[in-house]
Design a protein around this motif. Structure first.
Motif, PDB file in Angstrom:
ATOM      1  N   UNK A 277       0.816  -1.222   0.000  1.00 32.35           N
ATOM      2  CA  UNK A 277       0.000   0.000   0.000  1.00 32.35           C
ATOM      3  C   UNK A 277       0.845   1.266   0.000  1.00 32.35           C
ATOM      4  N   UNK A 278       0.416   2.243  -0.788  1.00 29.60           N
ATOM      5  CA  UNK A 278       1.161   3.497  -0.920  1.00 29.60           C
ATOM      6  C   UNK A 278       1.259   4.210   0.421  1.00 29.60           C
ATOM      7  N   UNK A 279       0.290   3.962   1.284  1.00 26.71           N
ATOM      8  CA  UNK A 279       0.307   4.609   2.609  1.00 26.71           C
ATOM      9  C   UNK A 279       1.523   4.188   3.421  1.00 26.71           C
ATOM     10  N   UNK A 280       1.937   2.913   3.277  1.00 26.21           N
ATOM     11  CA  UNK A 280       3.147   2.468   3.987  1.00 26.21           C
ATOM     12  C   UNK A 280       4.354   3.262   3.528  1.00 26.21           C
ATOM     13  N   UNK A 281       4.500   3.412   2.208  1.00 18.65           N
ATOM     14  CA  UNK A 281       5.671   4.131   1.684  1.00 18.65           C
ATOM     15  C   UNK A 281       5.678   5.576   2.152  1.00 18.65           C
ATOM     16  N   UNK A 282       4.507   6.208   2.116  1.00 18.32           N
ATOM     17  CA  UNK A 282       4.434   7.602   2.553  1.00 18.32           C
ATOM     18  C   UNK A 282       4.744   7.777   4.026  1.00 18.32           C
ATOM     19  N   UNK A 299      11.102   2.685  -7.255  1.00 14.68           N
ATOM     20  CA  UNK A 299       9.992   1.727  -7.221  1.00 14.68           C
ATOM     21  C   UNK A 299       9.917   0.949  -8.522  1.00 14.68           C
ATOM     22  N   UNK A 300       9.883  -0.379  -8.406  1.00 14.49           N
ATOM     23  CA  UNK A 300       9.489  -1.206  -9.548  1.00 14.49           C
ATOM     24  C   UNK A 300       7.970  -1.144  -9.619  1.00 14.49           C
ATOM     25  N   UNK A 301       7.450  -0.553 -10.672  1.00 13.62           N
ATOM     26  CA  UNK A 301       6.011  -0.311 -10.768  1.00 13.62           C
ATOM     27  C   UNK A 301       5.604  -0.395 -12.234  1.00 13.62           C
ATOM     28  N   UNK A 302       4.436  -0.952 -12.494  1.00 11.73           N
ATOM     29  CA  UNK A 302       4.002  -1.197 -13.873  1.00 11.73           C
ATOM     30  C   UNK A 302       2.619  -0.631 -14.179  1.00 11.73           C
ATOM     31  N   UNK A 303       2.083   0.186 -13.300  1.00  5.53           N
ATOM     32  CA  UNK A 303       0.742   0.729 -13.499  1.00  5.53           C
ATOM     33  C   UNK A 303       0.823   2.251 -13.631  1.00  5.53           C
ATOM     34  N   UNK A 304       0.792   2.771 -14.867  1.00  7.44           N
ATOM     35  CA  UNK A 304       0.943   4.224 -15.058  1.00  7.44           C
ATOM     36  C   UNK A 304      -0.094   5.053 -14.304  1.00  7.44           C
ATOM     37  N   UNK A 305      -1.276   4.462 -14.055  1.00 10.66           N
ATOM     38  CA  UNK A 305      -2.303   5.210 -13.309  1.00 10.66           C
ATOM     39  C   UNK A 305      -1.870   5.493 -11.865  1.00 10.66           C
ATOM     40  N   UNK A 306      -0.865   4.739 -11.387  1.00 11.51           N
ATOM     41  CA  UNK A 306      -0.407   4.917 -10.007  1.00 11.51           C
ATOM     42  C   UNK A 306       0.900   5.716  -9.906  1.00 11.51           C
ATOM     43  N   UNK A 312       4.136  11.168  -5.239  1.00 10.60           N
ATOM     44  CA  UNK A 312       3.771  12.295  -4.387  1.00 10.60           C
ATOM     45  C   UNK A 312       3.130  11.886  -3.061  1.00 10.60           C
ATOM     46  N   UNK A 313       2.437  10.758  -3.028  1.00 10.52           N
ATOM     47  CA  UNK A 313       1.935  10.239  -1.748  1.00 10.52           C
ATOM     48  C   UNK A 313       2.941   9.265  -1.152  1.00 10.52           C
ATOM     49  N   UNK A 314       3.467   8.372  -1.988  1.00  8.32           N
ATOM     50  CA  UNK A 314       4.414   7.363  -1.517  1.00  8.32           C
ATOM     51  C   UNK A 314       5.817   7.885  -1.282  1.00  8.32           C
ATOM     52  N   UNK A 315       6.130   9.053  -1.865  1.00  5.27           N
ATOM     53  CA  UNK A 315       7.424   9.725  -1.637  1.00  5.27           C
ATOM     54  C   UNK A 315       8.611   9.032  -2.308  1.00  5.27           C
ATOM     55  N   UNK A 316       8.346   8.256  -3.370  1.00  2.00           N
ATOM     56  CA  UNK A 316       9.442   7.655  -4.131  1.00  2.00           C
ATOM     57  C   UNK A 316      10.179   8.720  -4.928  1.00  2.00           C
ATOM     58  N   UNK A 317      11.483   8.531  -5.056  1.00  2.00           N
ATOM     59  CA  UNK A 317      12.278   9.436  -5.882  1.00  2.00           C
ATOM     60  C   UNK A 317      12.113   9.109  -7.362  1.00  2.00           C
ATOM     61  N   UNK A 318      12.123   7.796  -7.671  1.00  2.00           N
ATOM     62  CA  UNK A 318      12.119   7.377  -9.075  1.00  2.00           C
ATOM     63  C   UNK A 318      11.261   6.133  -9.250  1.00  2.00           C
ATOM     64  N   UNK A 319      10.683   6.009 -10.453  1.00  2.00           N
ATOM     65  CA  UNK A 319       9.865   4.852 -10.812  1.00  2.00           C
ATOM     66  C   UNK A 319      10.403   4.234 -12.088  1.00  2.00           C
ATOM     67  N   UNK A 320      10.262   2.915 -12.206  1.00  2.00           N
ATOM     68  CA  UNK A 320      10.581   2.217 -13.455  1.00  2.00           C
ATOM     69  C   UNK A 320       9.739   2.786 -14.594  1.00  2.00           C
ATOM     70  N   UNK A 321      10.389   3.097 -15.729  1.00  2.00           N
ATOM     71  CA  UNK A 321       9.627   3.472 -16.919  1.00  2.00           C
ATOM     72  C   UNK A 321       9.596   2.285 -17.881  1.00  2.00           C
ATOM     73  N   UNK A 322       8.943   1.223 -17.440  1.00  2.00           N
ATOM     74  CA  UNK A 322       8.814   0.009 -18.258  1.00  2.00           C
ATOM     75  C   UNK A 322       7.587   0.123 -19.170  1.00  2.00           C
TER      76      UNK A 322
END
Length: 581
Positions: A277-282, A299-306, A312-322
């Motif tokens: 859950x994004x709340x944990x990361x934030x 973050x390894x992430x594959x859902x562009x909607x997220x 901005x909620x989870x506070x990740x610096x960077x996301x996979x652009x897969x």
């Protein structure tokens, strides 16, 4: 060689080099399918010498991601060293998956010369890496652990995962795992076990499997070797959230991040981050950054909607652009798709988070560019990698051996022949061994002494690209302007709107016109138009004539009138990076 831009404002343009640690220094060439550690060999922390790290620094790397550091389940027996043996029926491959963690507070004993001294050997690697002006990333696997998870190295006072669970309850917000009360776990049918066992694997009650499978017998294609961690989400009741009070798993996982950050790890690549859950990361990421400023999270992430949510909620610096740039470039490299897809990608990712997207063409999950399953030719990466590196201000990643055209051509064991370098088996990587240039039992020379001329040239391309990225203020922190819309649809004679991609990168100090030709066979001969608005965006007069010099590959020099456009010739799979003066 210091290729950084002097007095530069903060940049997100990291150059991450992913090392699959157990394969990096292995010099054995046996490569027996399903071979044991002693047959096929295994690389060690100590194989990543100061010389190796110096060469990576010269290559243009800023961050090294050491993959497979944390202790995970494997078939090799280390019980003589006080490490519990894993049951082979719930281990994938003899060397095991680095994503089936069996002790979050320890390192993989395979990687140590002296197993009893394994943590010290890792800490020495950390110090060596930092001494060579490189930063260290490791994996954080938050969603699941090995089925036989047990920490024998946890600090005093730490309660183990699952130690306080109420196993009679399928779900409890304070449980660390999900249970199937009254049901015994069953190994999926057809799982090949190369090791003899005295007894079948037993697990009662069964726990839910890592990829959200709530069945006592998962499928062979499921992540059956892992169990799902419980962050307070009741998956079987409409994913209801129970985050107050803070779930036990939250505090335990935050403390694990703090443990590694305290050792000097500079950042974490977070596996399947969107399954947590994004709340944990934030909640957790700001606490780690408060204790250890500058720590980065990918973050390894594959859902562009997220994407927006996890930045901005989870506070990740960077996301996979897969699911975006990688997929668009892969289609082009395979002779399909269109460069119009690149425009669509940046339009979807622009605005407030383009600089947060980590670009790559290879990693441990993806097929190798040179393999028959992908482009079959590592040189197809030239335009695609140039776009990956220079499109925006976000970070770039290279997988070890990508720069020498690694091409897996046989089934290594559990991995099978699928165009990927195995993450489950003991193995040697021949093309990479040619670069490390060592012998069994001796440190590598790391001088490329056994590379072919073609491999040396390919590596030189990647090194030049890294140095371009590191030295260019326009690429690192500058603005971006897509030129497709004024050159497509016959507006520029000879401009192939599906195979050519042109754009500007510009800062106060530097203006660049970048043109990439994705066609494998045709040379592009055209005039690239630059509209008056683009010249003005660069603070240049569109009525003037400018000199342009290729600062990257060809060293071509041109003169062009702003309003008339820039006449260019770009060979198949070629690129121009023209500095405008």
């Amino acid at each position: 060689m210091n290729t950084a831009v002097p007095h530069e404002e903060k940049s997100d343009k990291l150059v991450v080099y992913q090392i699959f640690t157990r394969l990096f220094g292995n010099q054995r060439t046996t490569n027996k399918p399903w071979g044991s550690r002693d047959e096929n060999g295994v690389g060690k922390f100590n194989d990543i010498t100061a010389k190796a790290l110096q060469e990576l620094k010269k290559f243009g790397v800023s961050h090294v991601w050491y993959t497979g550091i944390v202790e995970h389940a494997l078939m090799t027996d280390y019980s003589a060293f006080g490490i519990r043996k894993d049951h082979p029926a719930v281990v994938k491959g003899r060397a095991g998956s680095p994503y089936a963690i069996k002790d979050y507070y320890d390192v993989n004993p395979d990687l140590a010369v002296d197993v009893q001294n394994r943590m010290q050997e890792f800490e020495d690697l950390l110090k060596r890496t930092h001494a060579n002006q490189l930063k260290v990333l490791i994996d954080f696997i938050p969603n699941h652990v090995a089925r036989q998870y047990f920490s024998d190295a946890k600090p005093a006072g730490v309660r183990d995962l699952g130690e306080d669970d109420d196993q009679t309850r399928a779900f409890d917000p304070q449980n660390n795992f999900y249970y199937l009360p009254g049901q015994a776990f069953q190994v999926p049918p057809g799982v090949f076990v190369p090791e003899k066992t005295d007894a079948p694997y037993t697990e009662f009650p069964a726990k839910a499997t890592g990829n959200d499978v709530f069945k006592a017998q998962p499928d062979g294609n499921d992540w059956f070797e892992t169990i799902k961690l419980n962050y307070g989400v009741d998956y079987q009741h409409n994913r209801q959230s129970h985050f107050d009070p803070i779930p036990s798993t939250w505090t335990k996982m935050r403390d694990i991040l703090l443990f590694w950050a305290a050792k000097g790890v500079d950042g974490f690549r977070c596996d399947m981050a969107e399954m947590v859950p994004v709340e944990f990361w934030g909640w957790a990421i700001p606490q780690v950054k408060a204790a250890h400023p500058g720590t980065i999270f990918i973050a390894e992430i594959y859902n562009p909607q997220q994407y927006h949510n996890y930045i901005f909620t989870g506070q990740f610096d960077y996301l996979y652009d897969k699911v975006g740039l990688y997929d668009a470039l892969r289609r082009l490299m395979e002779g399909q798709g269109s460069t119009e897809d690149i425009t669509r990608v940046w339009q979807q990712e622009s605005g407030d988070f383009a600089n947060h997207m980590l670009r790559f063409l290879e990693n441990h999950d993806e097929q190798r560019i040179a393999s028959r399953f992908f482009a079959q030719n590592p040189w197809t990466a030239v335009p695609a990698m140039t776009v990956s590196a220079t499109l925006h201000t976000g970070p770039l990643m290279i997988y070890f051996g990508q720069e020498v055209g690694v091409n897996p051509t046989q089934a290594e064991g559990f991995q099978g022949e699928d165009g990927r370098t195995t993450i489950f088996d003991y193995w040697g990587v021949p093309e990479f061994q040619a670069w490390t240039n060592g012998a069994v039992g001796e440190p590598g020379a790391f001088d490329g002494g056994k590379l072919t001329a073609d491999q040396k040239n390919l590596r030189q391309f990647y090194q030049q690209l890294n140095h371009l990225v590191n030295s260019s203020s326009a690429i690192r922190t500058g603005g971006f302007y897509d030129l497709q819309y004024v050159n497509n649809n016959g507006q520029s004679a000879g401009y192939d709107q599906h195979r050519l991609y042109s754009y500007l990168r510009h800062s106060d100090r530097q203006k660049l016109l970048i043109i990439c030709n994705f066609d494998r066979e045709k040379t592009a001969r055209t005039t690239v138009r630059i509209p008056a608005e683009a010249w003005k965006a660069m603070n240049l007069d569109p009525t003037q004539t400018y000199s342009l010099a290729d600062i990257f590959r060809t060293k071509t020099r041109l003169k062009a009138a702003g309003q008339a456009g820039v006449p260019v010739e770009v060979p198949p799979l070629g690129v121009l990076v023209l500095e405008i003066k």
